[in-house]
Design an enzyme around this catalytic site. Structure first.
Site, PDB file in Angstrom:
ATOM      1  CG  ASP A   1     -43.630  22.854 -25.865  1.00 14.72           C
ATOM      2  OD1 ASP A   1     -44.594  22.598 -25.463  1.00 14.72           O
ATOM      3  OD2 ASP A   1     -42.925  23.621 -26.483  1.00 14.72           O
ATOM      4  CG  ASP A   2     -48.080  21.115 -26.672  1.00 21.95           C
ATOM      5  OD1 ASP A   2     -47.955  21.803 -25.452  1.00 21.95           O
ATOM      6  OD2 ASP A   2     -48.221  21.755 -27.805  1.00 21.95           O
TER       7      ASP A   2
ATOM      8  CB  CYS B   1     -45.855  26.138 -22.447  1.00 17.29           C
ATOM      9  SG  CYS B   1     -46.196  27.167 -23.743  1.00 17.29           S
TER      10      CYS B   1
ATOM     11  CE  LYS C   1     -42.613  26.953 -25.340  1.00 13.84           C
ATOM     12  NZ  LYS C   1     -43.999  26.220 -25.761  1.00 13.84           N
TER      13      LYS C   1
ATOM     14  CG  HIS D   1     -43.346  30.698 -24.421  1.00  8.36           C
ATOM     15  ND1 HIS D   1     -44.538  29.758 -24.670  1.00  8.36           N
ATOM     16  CD2 HIS D   1     -43.973  32.233 -24.990  1.00  8.36           C
ATOM     17  CE1 HIS D   1     -45.561  30.725 -25.174  1.00  8.36           C
ATOM     18  NE2 HIS D   1     -45.012  31.870 -25.200  1.00  8.36           N
TER      19      HIS D   1
ATOM     20  CG  ASP E   1     -44.978  22.206 -21.901  1.00  8.58           C
ATOM     21  OD1 ASP E   1     -45.619  21.165 -22.577  1.00  8.58           O
ATOM     22  OD2 ASP E   1     -45.080  23.406 -22.770  1.00  8.58           O
ATOM     23  CG  ASN E   2     -49.012  21.954 -22.084  1.00  8.10           C
ATOM     24  OD1 ASN E   2     -48.376  23.174 -21.936  1.00  8.10           O
ATOM     25  ND2 ASN E   2     -49.164  21.230 -22.801  1.00  8.10           N
TER      26      ASN E   2
ATOM     27  CE  LYS F   1     -50.401  23.952 -25.257  1.00  6.54           C
ATOM     28  NZ  LYS F   1     -49.348  24.045 -26.371  1.00  6.54           N
TER      29      LYS F   1
END
Length: 495
Positions: free
Chosen positions: A30-31, A70, A124, A126, A274-275, A292
């Site tokens: 994540d990130d 995300c 996660k 989301h 994810d990004n 992002k």
């Protein structure tokens, strides 16, 4: 019959050269930015020895693209569609409204499970939680352990004071089971993910294939890690190093659990972010421009690699400049798990139509043929009024890339091509100019026209975007029910 054909046939049957179906460990960071890992050679202040080793011994995906945020990325993984095909083109899902990845879509774990896999998710989600039918334990995962929102605290596991940490499972025999994990408050979440993965692997019957989707909380904000992971002090990047140390610690343990259970030698690991990174303080995108939530390479070109200890599963190693869009994992994983035949035979349902996903299993795993993807529809945002498209090494950006407009009302945004100023165009050869410093739209007008024609075709048939759905009265979390839970019938269970 040639060896390549035999290999491909074995893969499509779920095993490689007659080997049983591989276990699949799908890790989404994540990130984590392009400059937040060592193997991209974009950082001089961080060390990621485990990630570097796995990438260098596996296949580095040098042109791996995701959405700019995300929720759209995760929706593409699960459905095999671009975000513009899903109506998720602008923002992430929010709480206390009806946002949900529509139940009409067939999700990746549903097909993989029909191929005989045990399917588990940790981390996660989301992708919506308004109804139990939106939740991962009703969308193809045998079990779910984690959180539903975009980010939670690493110790209290809350968002704004409301708990967002739970486990759920569903099967026809026992029905739905769920539990709010409030007693774990105060324990570092990565320790809890570690414990849960250990339970899953330890209890798994290794005669059956395992699909574990590990959607990591790391390295999303809030930026924090236990003191034992710090190797330096007093800078934001020291905090990021500690968070990456913790993430590598978890990954190392996960690999150890697979090895101890006798699963590792028949496992394929898929790893990507994810990004792009959200800032240049804690996180970094190296030399890539933007962050992002932007369409610059720093927002959508993400680190990624494949790894397997087995040369029968992963024959293609080194690195590839082949375009891989995150939606491609849908068809690719399905092909690796056994294809569509079992799903059709057990359900009678047809293969979904109009998928954007491309099956890259033959090329990425075996090195067969040439890269099957020559273009990527990166994004169209009718709110910010921007778009981006990749083709044959060129990237076209349309509209004002500095526009920060947000949804102003709860309404469907019109699919008006004229809402994007097509006269604002930038063209880059990102193979030669990965930092996007030289706009060549004036030098290559025919290339720009070619890419624009493709982009206009996508503009003409994107799915309507709905923004700012109203808050649902009586929804969770609330002062009465301070948990992130579906509210369609949760109250009946909680009496």
């Amino acid at each position: 019959m040639g060896l390549d054909l035999l290999l491909t046939m074995g893969l499509l049957l779920g095993g490689v050269l007659g080997v049983k179906q591989p276990h699949i460990l799908y890790v989404v960071m994540d990130d984590q930015g392009y400059g937040d890992v060592g193997y991209t050679n974009q950082t001089h202040d961080l060390k990621t020895p485990l990630m570097d080793r796995l990438a260098k011994e596996g296949l580095i995906l040098n042109r791996h693209y995701t959405a700019w945020l995300c929720t759209p990325t995760r929706a593409s993984i699960m459905t095999g569609r671009y975000p513009i095909s899903l109506g998720i083109q602008h923002d992430v899902f929010q709480s206390n409204n009806e946002e949900c990845l529509p139940e009409k879509y067939l999700l990746l774990p549903e097909v993989v499970r029909s191929n005989g896999y045990k399917t588990h998710m940790v981390g996660k989600w989301h992708l919506g939680y308004a109804r139990w039918s939106c939740m991962p334990c009703r969308r193809g995962f045998d079990t779910f352990y984690g959180y539903t929102s975009g980010a939670i605290s690493y110790k209290k596991h809350d968002v704004g004071g409301y708990n967002d940490f739970m486990t759920c499972s569903y099967n026809k025999k026992e029905g739905l089971k769920f539990k709010e994990l409030t007693n774990e408050s105060g324990t570092y979440s990565l320790y809890l993910y570690n414990k849960r993965v250990k339970e899953i692997v330890r209890n798994h019957n290794n005669s059956e294939p395992l699909f574990l989707y590990l959607a990591m909380q790391s390295v999303h904000s809030p930026y924090w890690a236990p003191s034992k992971y710090f190797t330096c002090n007093n800078t934001d990047r020291c905090v990021m190093q500690a968070m990456l140390n913790a993430a590598e610690d978890l990954l190392s343990d996960v690999m150890g659990y697979f090895k101890k259970a006798g699963l590792w030698n028949n496992t394929l690991m898929i790893y990507h972010s994810d990004n792009g990174a959200p800032s240049h303080t804690f996180t970094s995108n190296g030399h890539l421009r933007g962050y992002k939530s932007s369409l610059w390479e720093g927002g959508v070109r993400t680190l990624g690699f494949l790894y397997s200890p087995s040369p029968h599963i992963l024959r293609h190693r080194g690195f590839t400049d082949c375009y891989v869009h995150v939606s491609d994992w849908y068809k690719t994983v399905i092909a690796i798990s056994g294809g569509w035949d079992n799903f059709f035979q057990t359900t009678g349902h047809l293969i979904p139509e109009a998928l954007d996903s491309i099956d890259q299993s033959g090329y990425l795993l075996l090195g067969n043929g040439t890269c099957p993807r020559t273009a990527v529809m990166l994004h169209i945002d009718p709110v910010k009024r921007v778009a981006a498209y990749h083709k044959s090494g060129y990237k076209l950006l349309v509209g004002d890339q500095d526009n920060s407009d947000s949804c102003s009302s709860a309404a469907y945004y019109p699919l008006d091509i004229n809402s994007i100023d097509l006269s604002i165009q930038q063209l880059y050869n990102v193979y030669e100019d990965p930092s996007e410093t030289l706009d060549i739209s004036g030098d290559e007008p025919l290339v720009a026209v070619d890419l624009l024609q493709d982009l206009l075709e996508y503009l003409s048939h994107q799915t309507p975007l709905q923004c700012q759905l109203p808050t649902v009265p009586g929804s969770y979390p609330s002062s009465k029910v301070p948990f992130y839970l579906p509210w369609d019938f949760s109250h009946r269970i909680r009496k």
